[in-house]
Design a protein around this motif. Structure first.
Motif, PDB file in Angstrom:
ATOM      1  N   THR A  53      52.662  46.677  36.397  1.00 28.65           N
ATOM      2  CA  THR A  53      51.766  46.297  35.136  1.00 28.65           C
ATOM      3  C   THR A  53      52.430  47.403  34.014  1.00 28.65           C
ATOM      4  O   THR A  53      53.221  48.465  34.339  1.00 28.65           O
ATOM      5  CB  THR A  53      50.516  47.256  35.319  1.00 28.65           C
ATOM      6  N   CYS A  54      52.290  46.752  32.805  1.00 28.32           N
ATOM      7  CA  CYS A  54      52.838  47.551  31.609  1.00 28.32           C
ATOM      8  C   CYS A  54      51.807  48.153  30.784  1.00 28.32           C
ATOM      9  O   CYS A  54      52.067  49.174  30.015  1.00 28.32           O
ATOM     10  CB  CYS A  54      53.859  46.708  30.834  1.00 28.32           C
ATOM     11  N   TYR A  55      50.486  47.540  30.948  1.00 27.59           N
ATOM     12  CA  TYR A  55      49.594  48.006  30.060  1.00 27.59           C
ATOM     13  C   TYR A  55      48.202  47.661  30.628  1.00 27.59           C
ATOM     14  O   TYR A  55      47.826  46.621  31.062  1.00 27.59           O
ATOM     15  CB  TYR A  55      49.717  47.115  28.672  1.00 27.59           C
ATOM     16  N   VAL A  56      47.529  49.066  30.634  1.00 35.21           N
ATOM     17  CA  VAL A  56      46.027  48.992  31.472  1.00 35.21           C
ATOM     18  C   VAL A  56      45.258  49.690  30.607  1.00 35.21           C
ATOM     19  O   VAL A  56      45.487  50.966  30.279  1.00 35.21           O
ATOM     20  CB  VAL A  56      46.211  49.468  32.979  1.00 35.21           C
ATOM     21  N   THR A  57      43.986  49.148  30.495  1.00 38.85           N
ATOM     22  CA  THR A  57      43.209  49.909  29.423  1.00 38.85           C
ATOM     23  C   THR A  57      41.945  49.256  29.828  1.00 38.85           C
ATOM     24  O   THR A  57      41.626  48.287  30.387  1.00 38.85           O
ATOM     25  CB  THR A  57      43.668  49.270  27.891  1.00 38.85           C
ATOM     26  N   ASP A  63      26.719  54.153  53.068  1.00 33.54           N
ATOM     27  CA  ASP A  63      26.796  53.693  54.306  1.00 33.54           C
ATOM     28  C   ASP A  63      26.447  52.175  54.515  1.00 33.54           C
ATOM     29  O   ASP A  63      27.167  51.719  55.429  1.00 33.54           O
ATOM     30  CB  ASP A  63      25.958  54.305  55.292  1.00 33.54           C
ATOM     31  N   LEU A  64      25.668  51.581  53.477  1.00 34.63           N
ATOM     32  CA  LEU A  64      25.591  50.164  53.814  1.00 34.63           C
ATOM     33  C   LEU A  64      26.739  49.122  53.076  1.00 34.63           C
ATOM     34  O   LEU A  64      26.821  48.167  53.410  1.00 34.63           O
ATOM     35  CB  LEU A  64      24.221  49.801  53.337  1.00 34.63           C
ATOM     36  N   HIS A  65      26.976  49.764  51.898  1.00 35.06           N
ATOM     37  CA  HIS A  65      27.655  48.841  50.887  1.00 35.06           C
ATOM     38  C   HIS A  65      29.146  49.438  50.381  1.00 35.06           C
ATOM     39  O   HIS A  65      29.842  48.700  49.925  1.00 35.06           O
ATOM     40  CB  HIS A  65      26.929  48.632  49.710  1.00 35.06           C
ATOM     41  N   GLY A  66      29.495  50.435  50.954  1.00 34.37           N
ATOM     42  CA  GLY A  66      30.675  51.081  50.446  1.00 34.37           C
ATOM     43  C   GLY A  66      30.570  51.597  49.125  1.00 34.37           C
ATOM     44  O   GLY A  66      29.666  51.419  48.362  1.00 34.37           O
ATOM     45  N   TYR A  67      31.811  51.965  48.491  1.00 35.23           N
ATOM     46  CA  TYR A  67      31.912  52.371  47.151  1.00 35.23           C
ATOM     47  C   TYR A  67      32.415  51.395  46.092  1.00 35.23           C
ATOM     48  O   TYR A  67      33.031  50.185  46.276  1.00 35.23           O
ATOM     49  CB  TYR A  67      32.953  53.634  47.238  1.00 35.23           C
ATOM     50  N   PRO A  68      32.126  51.801  44.915  1.00 34.81           N
ATOM     51  CA  PRO A  68      32.527  50.863  43.913  1.00 34.81           C
ATOM     52  C   PRO A  68      34.327  50.648  44.024  1.00 34.81           C
ATOM     53  O   PRO A  68      35.083  51.893  44.177  1.00 34.81           O
ATOM     54  CB  PRO A  68      32.038  51.468  42.513  1.00 34.81           C
ATOM     55  N   LEU A  69      34.961  49.477  43.543  1.00 34.60           N
ATOM     56  CA  LEU A  69      36.270  49.435  43.436  1.00 34.60           C
ATOM     57  C   LEU A  69      36.751  49.600  42.306  1.00 34.60           C
ATOM     58  O   LEU A  69      36.467  48.885  41.355  1.00 34.60           O
ATOM     59  CB  LEU A  69      36.590  47.922  44.341  1.00 34.60           C
ATOM     60  N   HIS A  70      37.586  50.512  42.241  1.00 31.50           N
ATOM     61  CA  HIS A  70      38.344  50.808  40.795  1.00 31.50           C
ATOM     62  C   HIS A  70      39.454  50.162  40.647  1.00 31.50           C
ATOM     63  O   HIS A  70      40.618  50.669  40.800  1.00 31.50           O
ATOM     64  CB  HIS A  70      38.710  52.303  40.792  1.00 31.50           C
ATOM     65  N   ILE A  71      39.546  48.639  40.464  1.00 35.44           N
ATOM     66  CA  ILE A  71      40.649  47.799  40.404  1.00 35.44           C
ATOM     67  C   ILE A  71      41.687  48.012  39.497  1.00 35.44           C
ATOM     68  O   ILE A  71      42.854  48.123  39.621  1.00 35.44           O
ATOM     69  CB  ILE A  71      40.493  46.258  40.701  1.00 35.44           C
ATOM     70  N   THR A  72      41.063  48.781  38.293  1.00 33.89           N
ATOM     71  CA  THR A  72      41.800  48.843  36.950  1.00 33.89           C
ATOM     72  C   THR A  72      42.673  50.150  37.465  1.00 33.89           C
ATOM     73  O   THR A  72      43.723  50.184  36.915  1.00 33.89           O
ATOM     74  CB  THR A  72      41.306  49.017  35.859  1.00 33.89           C
ATOM     75  N   ASP A  73      42.055  51.151  38.116  1.00 34.14           N
ATOM     76  CA  ASP A  73      42.769  52.492  38.352  1.00 34.14           C
ATOM     77  C   ASP A  73      43.750  52.129  39.208  1.00 34.14           C
ATOM     78  O   ASP A  73      45.110  52.876  39.248  1.00 34.14           O
ATOM     79  CB  ASP A  73      41.659  53.218  38.987  1.00 34.14           C
TER      80      ASP A  73
END
Lengths: 377, 267, 181
Positions: free
Chosen positions: B191-195, B173-183
């Motif tokens: 993108t061709c390769y994400v690891t 509620d204060l900070h929001g959620y972790p951002l899964h930028i790789t996902d």
């Protein structure tokens, strides 16, 4: 050359920026659409220079990205440019400061509209401070060129190319929505090939492009320095360079100014409007002339200071609430009163408006009301 | 007969005597210079720097590499590797790399960014560079905290994790959620390769090196945008010893940011 | 010679392109020209006007306070620009679109029924060329030959086949313009 034989074309100022860039051998354009300059990217997209000269054209995701693309391009020794208008140029200020800090070449075309904020999309000249004094942080200057015709839009692209590499200072071409949107006849420059990678390697030993790495120390561009003494030294060296630019690169034009008792100082569209004002007033027997800075930085201080000796007063014409006037006042060092006229928010003074303002100024100046107020309506 | 351990020379070899080719069992890559690193003990940056240097050296592309470093702990990356570097403004490395790669299409162009740089202030630039399929490699150091500025919350800070700016733990509620930028990167067509990798064990270091090499080859071969996330430690920011940090990462980060290839269009 | 012209009407009437062709014709005559549009977010149906200056000398201000000639293609344009025609200047108005004729008596007033002519021939696309023809008849700034040369420069090659049709419209416009006072 016979006037009739020249290969003139009728183009908008914005279109000419694009076509001149291709012809002057620019390596890349990175920009984001914004009125009133979108024709720059649109023209490039139609002309497809990547198929002819090999120039790269990319519509970036924002002005912030655009200027940082320019930063990367300049760092590797390539000649790239971006273009935008007032709020977009505001977004670029951080990147411009970084480019100046790393002493990178790059050309930024600013086609001004009425502000502040989102402002209007109609033409304006309220970005003098933004261009000359910058919104970025730190001790830096840009070379600022101020074209006043469609032909000069083309010429400035050539001049900017030369100056930005000569001094390794980003160059801004400060235009406005009128010059960007109007069409005039223009003679485009001949094609100059883009520099080869080998030429870049020879001319830009500071570039970070990997070339010749095995025979030299590696290069890097960074504006960060934790040691304040080292940072100060960097700033001193940059300041020395700026003083040289001030000594060598001032450019201006005069119009009927030799015997003038009154002087109009104006750049860009205001200088075109003021030319007609000068003509009208001369017909009425008034000894008035015009001085037009073609470089806003470095500013033509010396000539203004010299001219001031023989003047009664100066009228500064800008389509803003008065920005360049401060530089004019500094230049004349109090020798003569300096007044301002102009409209803002997207409105442009007509030549008749400036004639009226001039007459009001002359009356006010004679009645010694100065310095009651400098705004002449 | 001289005593087997007689004489100073036999007991104490000088540095010059010690560094003989026949004595050498390990060396740092030649591209890594002798500038002392500013990274804290136990930090993953040093290992990843070394892997980058090794891969470039092994590929023999020193003169064809342009590296872009970020703002954050790796801001000084340009001090340590003898390749040409551009230090970009905060978050803008992918924009900078985009123009560089387009202007120098034959070069390897890669960015080296932290979580604040790539997943917070520069999210826009990162996603658009990936989505345009820029032929660049992006090395993404995710340690779930802002190290350089002294341990503040990052976009990737785990739920409940304590930092200087979420001292009672990250709360939605204060900070929001972790951002899964790789996902997010996985779902972008460019993108061709994400690891996602880590450098906490020898085996993982080898995998990360392989991933970096793959990403660099993709850049050279114009396959599209490659993202190599390295789930990393920040012993200082996490207020742990290096050993504890590795353990904490294994127990808390890996479940949330599981290792492995997320996308590989070459396969 | 300096001719300062305002062309004003609705978006879609070909105001801007008519100005452009006129400016190109000026270039063909070796003259200095400027073309300054009032631009805005409107794409269609909004008001559109363009200032065209054709001169033997360098064009000073592309923005002018008063006009030698105003071509008005709708009623609001007439109301807006009639006061700004120089004494002795010219107004050309389109007979169908302007329903209240100009009132001034110190200027030359012409009417051209271009809409009617375009409807009669069934070719609405040449509407602005009919008007241009009318202008060239009463203000001979450029010859029809130079306009045609200008069209060759202004139009992309694929549209050159349309030039004869436009030339005919210009000549027809010269015939149908009438002096009102």
């Amino acid at each position: 050359m016979d006037e009739q034989k020249k290969d003139y074309v009728l183009l908008k100022g914005n279109e000419v920026i694009a076509k001149a860039a291709i012809r002057y051998g620019y390596d890349g354009f990175f920009g984001y659409p914004i009125t009133p300059q979108s024709e720059v990217l649109e023209t490039l997209a139609v002309d497809k220079p990547w198929e002819t000269t090999g120039m790269v054209v990319l519509q970036a995701e924002s002005e912030v990205a655009s200027i940082n693309m320019l930063y990367g391009a300049g760092a590797t020794g390539k000649l790239a440019f971006t273009s935008s208008s007032s709020p977009g140029i505001a977004l670029m200020q951080e990147g411009i400061s970084y480019m100046a800090a790393c002493e990178l070449p790059g050309v930024i075309v600013s086609v001004g509209r009425g502000g502040p904020g989102l402002g209007t999309i109609q033409p304006g000249q309220a970005d003098y401070n933004q261009a000359v004094y910058g919104g970025g942080n730190g001790d830096y200057n840009l070379i600022v060129l101020a074209p006043n015709s469609v032909q000069e839009m083309a010429d400035c692209m050539g001049k900017a190319k030369e100056l930005t590499f000569k001094w390794r200072v980003p160059v801004m071409i400060l235009s406005d929505g009128v010059i960007g949107q109007m069409m005039e006849k223009v003679e485009l420059p001949p094609f100059t090939p883009r520099r080869t990678e080998e030429e870049i390697h020879q001319q830009c030993p500071w570039a970070t492009n990997g070339m010749g790495l095995k025979g030299r120390k590696y290069n890097y561009h960074s504006s960060l320095e934790f040691d304040p003494l080292v940072m100060e030294d960097r700033n001193h060296k940059m300041a020395e360079k700026y003083r040289k630019i001030e000594a060598e690169e001032v450019d201006y034009d005069t119009y009927k100014a030799d015997d003038a008792e009154y002087l109009i100082v104006a750049y860009g569209i205001s200088s075109r409007v003021s030319m007609k004002t000068v003509d009208t007033l001369r017909e009425q027997g008034v000894k008035v002339g015009m001085l037009r800075p073609k470089t806003l930085w470095p500013f033509p201080n010396r000539i203004l200071n010299e001219k001031a000796e023989n003047l009664k007063c100066i009228l500064c014409v800008e389509q803003s609430e008065g920005q360049m006037i401060k530089d004019v006042r500094l230049a004349v060092e109090g020798q003569v009163p300096v007044y301002h006229t102009g409209r803002s928010g997207g409105m442009i003074s007509s030549p008749a408006d400036v004639v009226d303002a001039f007459k009001a100024m002359a009356r006010e100046n004679i009645s010694k009301n100065w310095p009651k107020g400098y705004w002449i309506k | 007969m001289a005593a087997p351990f007689g004489g100073r020379g036999a007991l104490y070899m000088t540095k010059e005597e010690l560094i003989q080719p026949e004595n050498r069992i390990y060396g740092k890559p030649a591209l890594m210079n002798d500038t002392p690193m500013h990274y804290c003990p136990g930090c993953s940056h040093g290992v990843v720097h070394k892997l980058v240097a090794e891969v470039i050296e092994e590929m023999g592309i020193e003169e064809d590499t342009i590296a872009i470093c970020p703002v954050g702990c790796a801001v000084f990356a340009y001090r340590y590797l003898d390749i040409d570097w551009i230090e970009a403004s905060h978050g803008r490395a992918p924009a900078c790399a985009s123009s560089v790669k387009r202007l120098w299409p034959k070069k390897l162009v890669f960015t080296y960014q932290g979580d604040g740089d790539m997943a917070c202030i520069g999210t826009g630039e990162a996603i658009h560079a990936m989505n345009r399929g820029e032929n660049i490699a992006m090395i993404f150091i995710n340690n779930a905290i802002y190290g350089m500025t002294g341990g503040q919350m990052a976009p990737t800070t785990l739920m409940g994790m304590k930092t200087a700016t979420c001292p009672y733990g990250r709360q939605a509620d204060l900070h929001g959620y972790p951002l899964h930028i790789t996902d997010i990167a996985v779902n972008l067509e460019g993108t061709c390769y994400v690891t996602r990798q880590a450098v906490n064990t020898v085996a993982n270091i080898r995998k990360t090196k392989k991933a970096i090499r793959q990403a660099f080859e993709n850049s050279l071969n114009h396959k599209g945008c490659s993202v190599v996330e390295v789930v990393s430690t920040c012993a200082s920011g996490w207020k742990k010893t290096p050993e504890q940090a590795n353990q904490w990462m294994t127990e808390n980060m890996f479940p949330y940011y599981p290792l492995g290839d997320l996308k590989n269009t070459n396969e | 010679m300096t001719e300062e012209i305002i062309i004003s009407g609705f978006g879609g009437q070909g105001v801007l392109s008519m100005g452009k062709i006129l400016a190109y014709a000026g270039i063909m005559e070796g003259k200095q020209v400027s073309w300054m549009p009032a631009y805005g977010p409107e794409q269609r149906g909004g008001t559109a006007n363009v200032t065209v200056i054709v001169s033997d000398d360098v064009v000073s201000s592309p923005i002018v306070s008063y006009y030698d000639t105003a071509i008005v293609l709708n009623q609001p344009s007439l109301e807006k620009f009639e006061p700004f025609v120089k004494p002795g200047g010219t107004i050309i108005y389109e007979g169908h679109s302007v329903f209240q004729a100009p009132k001034r008596d110190d200027i030359n007033i012409y009417r051209i029924d271009a809409m009617e002519e375009a409807a009669r021939t069934g070719n609405s696309k040449v509407f602005n060329m009919l008007v241009l023809g009318g202008l060239l008849k009463v203000r001979p700034i450029a010859t029809v030959d130079d306009v045609v040369k200008g069209l060759h420069k202004a139009l992309p090659e694929r549209h050159h086949k349309l030039i004869p049709m436009n030339e005919d419209a210009i000549r027809r416009g010269m015939e149908i313009i009438q002096k009102v006072k």
